[in-house]
Design an enzyme around this catalytic site. Structure first.
Site, PDB file in Angstrom:
ATOM      1  CG  ASP A 393      -1.846   1.202   1.414  1.00 32.52           C
ATOM      2  OD1 ASP A 393      -2.357   1.598   0.219  1.00 32.52           O
ATOM      3  OD2 ASP A 393      -1.893   1.799   2.165  1.00 32.52           O
ATOM      4  CG  ASP A 677      -0.429   2.041   7.059  1.00 31.67           C
ATOM      5  OD1 ASP A 677      -1.476   1.890   6.121  1.00 31.67           O
ATOM      6  OD2 ASP A 677       0.329   2.780   7.123  1.00 31.67           O
ATOM      7  CG  ASP A 681      -4.448  -1.503   3.651  1.00 30.91           C
ATOM      8  OD1 ASP A 681      -4.610  -1.614   2.332  1.00 30.91           O
ATOM      9  OD2 ASP A 681      -3.516  -0.737   4.122  1.00 30.91           O
ATOM     10  CG  ASN A 770      18.393 -41.346  19.059  1.00 33.37           C
ATOM     11  OD1 ASN A 770      18.492 -41.012  18.041  1.00 33.37           O
ATOM     12  ND2 ASN A 770      17.135 -41.288  19.798  1.00 33.37           N
TER      13      ASN A 770
END
Length: 936
Positions: A393, A677, A681, A770
């Site tokens: 934007d 923002d 949006d 392991n």
């Protein structure tokens, strides 16, 4: 005109956003709900007022109280959306449900059943840490759209009728949630529209709907209009849209503030409520909020690998159990050994490593002033942008979000200080309704050293700005010299500043500054001035006109009052142009993003000319541009082609931004990031794969964003992309390490079990090995990546991972087989091999192999010579290797059944690992020459 579809307004739209699974929308067309709302509002906008009453089944007197109550019971309260949010247990289940978590819990249960409590406890701890990390992040970042459904008390003036025989019209106040379709509402400045409203009467009505359009400024509305289908929905003059009241809520330990829709700025009017609640335009906007996003390639790839490894493990473990049983004849011991092998072959650390990588990335980005709400968004910053684009934007992101003065020109287009002087005096003495443009004029004068001496002037009066006149005037006076010193003469001026078209309407004269003459304003002059203003507007500049009028000399105290009638027969001086300039960092940041393979598109509600000017200055191509109204006229296929090609899309509504994002995701096969923002949006932010907002943005925009920038600087985003690649790279290191090590271990254990006639390691030894290996891998998230890796986009390929494994896995097995042969032929005595000695030798070699293999995999360069791992990984390697070598010399080794090994064996290991790195490097170079990649 055909009757609009009223069926839509009889349907109960109770929406639980977290549990809706609609068909995927590709953005090429509106949803069914949007089409119904659009058709309904357009039908009302094109209809006479009498017909509008028929449509909503109301009268000019309004609804009766009984009918209003009936409609309220039937249609429910005037609440835009009904939300149902996931409970904590739902989030916990999502964090828990991972294939490796399930199998670890299963193996842990088997371990407890077989009295192997330490191993069972270790596996449960790993599951607990992994699930806790994921649950905490998901819970703390859960969507807070609950505030949309919560109203503060907001009274609305409604006209109702009462009486059974003689009906009386009454104006009463009701709560916004009690307004129903068919109500007649009365509104004044500051009021909110409680639903979508068709205007019946209006008087100089001006509203703000910037939260819907994304454009700053105001919009004029008029009831005396009949619109047509070609007018964009938000530009309809006789329709006003629902607005929610400003709402404060305490949610997730912080406060939110939101404002949505349309409110009255000035003027007044009466309107008919045509839609309420979930049937309003605003509700269709936010219908998509909170929808779950589909899993991406990375998540699907992880699950596929998980299932493949688990399936392979089950097959191999079954074969190993059978082989061990046929050689030993002990069923319980064979099953216990099989469980130990299954535990060792399971990449137990995968969930923990992935979440730790992401959490570590979140902390790093927080130090770069970038807050991560969704952990997966860090990985997505690179993984999703590799073949996608970043939609931006314009306002506040590319630009400074404040205006500056560009020019102060006379009517001929020449710079004149006099124009600036009177514009300054107007802004200086203006006291009511200060606007950013006034601050821009004052800042320009002060910072450029102009001396206009406002102290020599005295304000007499002010004619404030209103949205009908669109101008403001101040009346000022200054003392002038007189021949008779006892007489004080004052020159009185009216200084007018405002919209150029409105200012020039008040002018009858024009000043020729060069000749210092006042001449009549001709039609030719009028057209020339408007053409110049249009050229400035096309360049993205905003223009204000400046005019003055000299009143007669005054000798009194200047206590006269003035009104707008003095704004006539004025002298046009010129105009002031303004511009919201791009940020200094924007061009550099966009260039850096382009170098990293991130394409930028601008999606804005501003005008096309302004968007084009800004984009040219920051380096975004403007060869393909389009506006929102133009998109509405396109067919389905043409829409997608246009969106894919366009780099600048202007005058977009919130729903159009959403459709653009959906089009890029589905038809364009892009993965989209959206940076915005504003309230307008929020739809696109929620739909985008990576939603990005800023700390100063609207609360709802920040809520639906995955990442929040604490600074409006795109360079922070560049750092986020780099951090995403680092996180993705370290995650891939562990995945490739686990797959290669597991494939090598599977082959080695199977071969050793079949050839030796006994278990290569006891269950306790295998589980201890392991455990040490897993502990050593915890340092992987702190490893560094090569510079070339961070510079280029990375891709996920399950096929590439399979080929990588097939090339490198056998190298590990080759070393294990070499160890078996060496121990068998070198240390065998009396045709028998000491089982405990072999266990000790295999334990040390296999642990060192799994620890050192990471250094070969992590770089395409020669490890330890051309490229060295981070100090965290080096320390981890040294500690685990030292501990593995020392275990046979400790009581722990004795308890595990390990014995001492001679120094000659360690000499063999040095030669073995030098050979391993040499062969591994040759395989690496061959692989790179064939596939032209390594860690990708």
């Amino acid at each position: 005109l055909s009757q609009p579809n009223l069926e839509f307004f009889e349907v109960d739209f109770e929406v639980g956003l977290w549990f809706i699974c609609p068909e995927t929308n590709d953005g090429g067309s509106r949803t069914e709900e949007e089409e119904k709302v659009y058709s309904w509002l357009y039908a009302l906008a094109q209809s006479d007022k009498d017909l509008v009453f028929e449509y909503v089944r109301s009268t000019e007197r309004g609804l009766s109280f009984t009918e209003a109550e009936r409609r309220l019971r039937e249609k429910g309260p005037n609440v835009p959306l009904q939300y149902s949010f996931p409970s904590w247990w739902h989030l916990l289940w999502n964090a828990f449900f991972h294939p490796f978590n399930i199998i670890l819990i299963f193996l842990s249960a088997i371990s407890y059943i077989t009295s192997d409590n330490p191993n069972g406890c270790i596996m449960l701890v790993l599951v607990f840490i992994s699930v806790s990390l994921r649950f905490y992040q998901e819970y703390s970042s859960s969507k807070a759209a609950l505030k949309l459904a919560e109203f503060v008390k907001c009274p609305v003036k409604v006209q109702r009728c009462a009486g059974r025989v003689v009906q009386t019209e009454l104006v009463v106040q009701v709560e916004q949630r009690d307004v129903v379709p068919g109500d007649i509402v009365i509104f004044e400045p500051g009021d909110l529209f409680p639903g979508d409203v068709r205007l019946l009467t209006s008087k100089q009505l001006v509203v703000s709907q910037s939260s819907l359009t994304g454009e700053s400024g105001i919009t004029e509305k008029s009831a005396d209009m009949r619109e047509d289908q070609s007018t964009p929905l938000l530009d309809l003059k006789n329709i006003c849209f629902m607005r929610l009241p400003d709402t404060w809520e305490h949610l997730h330990d912080y406060l939110f503030y939101i404002h949505l829709g349309t409110s009255v700025i000035s003027g007044s009017g009466i309107g008919l409520v045509v839609s309420t609640g979930s049937k309003t335009y605003m509700s269709t906007m936010f219908l998509a909020l909170g929808k779950r996003k589909p899993s991406d390639d990375f998540e699907r790839g992880i699950r596929r690998i998980s299932y493949v490894l688990i399936s392979l493990m089950l097959v191999v473990v079954t074969a190993i159990v059978l082989a061990d049983y046929f050689t030993s004849g002990d069923v319980s011991e064979s099953i216990l050994f099989g469980i130990s092998v299954a535990s060792a072959l399971t990449p137990q650390m995968l969930p923990l490593i992935v979440n730790t990588c992401l959490a570590k990335g979140a902390l790093t980005m927080a130090r770069d002033r970038c807050i991560v709400k969704s952990l997966t968004a860090i990985r997505d910053m690179d993984h999703k942008f590799r073949r996608g684009c970043l939609c931006i934007d314009k306002t506040g992101t590319l630009t400074m979000n404040h205006a500056i003065v560009v020019n102060h020109l006379d009517s001929l287009g020449s710079p004149k200080e006099k124009v600036l002087c009177f514009a300054f005096l107007n802004a200086y003495f203006k006291t009511e309704q200060k606007y950013p443009l006034d601050d821009a004029i004052l800042a320009y004068v002060y910072t450029n050293g102009f001396r206009f001496h406002p102290s020599k002037w005295r304000k007499l009066d002010e004619i404030p700005f209103d949205f009908t006149r669109k101008r403001v005037s101040v009346v000022v006076e200054t003392e002038v010299s007189a021949k008779e010193k006892k007489i004080h003469l004052f020159e009185t001026l009216v200084i007018t500043k405002g919209a150029l078209e409105e200012v020039i309407k008040t002018c009858s004269f024009i000043e020729d500054v060069d000749r210092e003459e006042i001449i009549d304003l001709s039609m030719k002059d009028h057209q020339r001035i408007l053409r110049m203003a249009e050229e400035f507007s096309n360049d993205g500049l905003r223009v204000l006109g400046v005019a003055i009028k000299r009143l007669s000399m005054q000798t009194g105290d200047g206590s006269m009052l003035f009104d707008e009638t003095v704004e006539c027969n004025m002298v046009f001086l010129g105009f002031i142009s303004f511009y919201d300039p791009p940020k200094d960092s924007a061009k550099q940041a966009l260039r850096r993003l382009a170098e990293k393979g991130v394409k930028a598109k601008v999606l804005t509600g501003d005008t096309l000319s302004l968007a084009i000017k800004v984009c040219k200055e920051v380096g975004i191509r403007t060869t393909h541009v389009v506006t929102g109204p133009e998109l509405e006229l396109l067919s389905h296929n043409t829409f997608h082609e246009t969106v894919k090609r366009a780099t600048v899309l202007a005058r977009l509504t919130p729903t159009q931004k959403l459709r653009v994002v959906q089009s890029l995701q589905t038809v364009g096969d892009h993965v989209v990031g959206f940076l915005g923002d504003g309230v307008n949006d929020s739809l696109a932010l929620d739909a985008a794969n990576v939603g990005i907002s800023v700390d100063s943005g609207a609360s709802i925009a920040k809520d639906f964003a995955d990442i929040i920038l604490l600074e409006k600087d795109l360079n922070v985003l560049v750092a986020g992309v780099e951090q995403g690649r680092l996180t993705f790279g370290n995650t891939m290191k562990y995945i490739k390490l686990s797959v290669i090590a597991n494939l090598g271990s599977i082959l080695s254990l199977l071969i050793a079990t079949l050839c030796l006639g006994f278990e290569p390691l006891t269950p306790k030894q295998l589980l201890t090995q392991n455990f040490l290996y897993n502990v050593g891998q915890i340092a992987i998230p702190w490893d560094k990546m090569e510079e070339d890796y961070v510079k280029t986009p990375q891709t996920w390929s399950l096929k590439g991972l399979a080929m990588f494994t097939l090339w490198n896995g056998p190298v590990c097995s080759l070393c294990d087989i070499t160890t078996i042969l060496f121990v068998w032929f070198y240390y065998k005595s009396n045709a028998a091999l000491d089982m405990r000695f072999f266990h000790s030798a295999w334990f040390i070699e296999d642990l060192l192999m799994q620890t050192l293999i990471f250094h070969l995999i992590r770089t395409e360069k020669i490890p330890f010579i051309q490229e060295v791992a981070s100090w965290h990984v080096i320390c981890s390697t040294v500690l685990i290797s030292a501990f593995g070598i020392a275990i046979p010399f400790t009581p722990i080794g004795t308890a595990l059944g390990l014995v001492l090994v001679p120094l000659s064996y360690f000499g063999f290991l040095v030669v073995l690992f030098l050979g391993y790195f040499s062969v591994g490097q040759l395989v690496k170079r061959a692989y790179i020459s064939v596939y032209n990649k390594w860690m990708i």
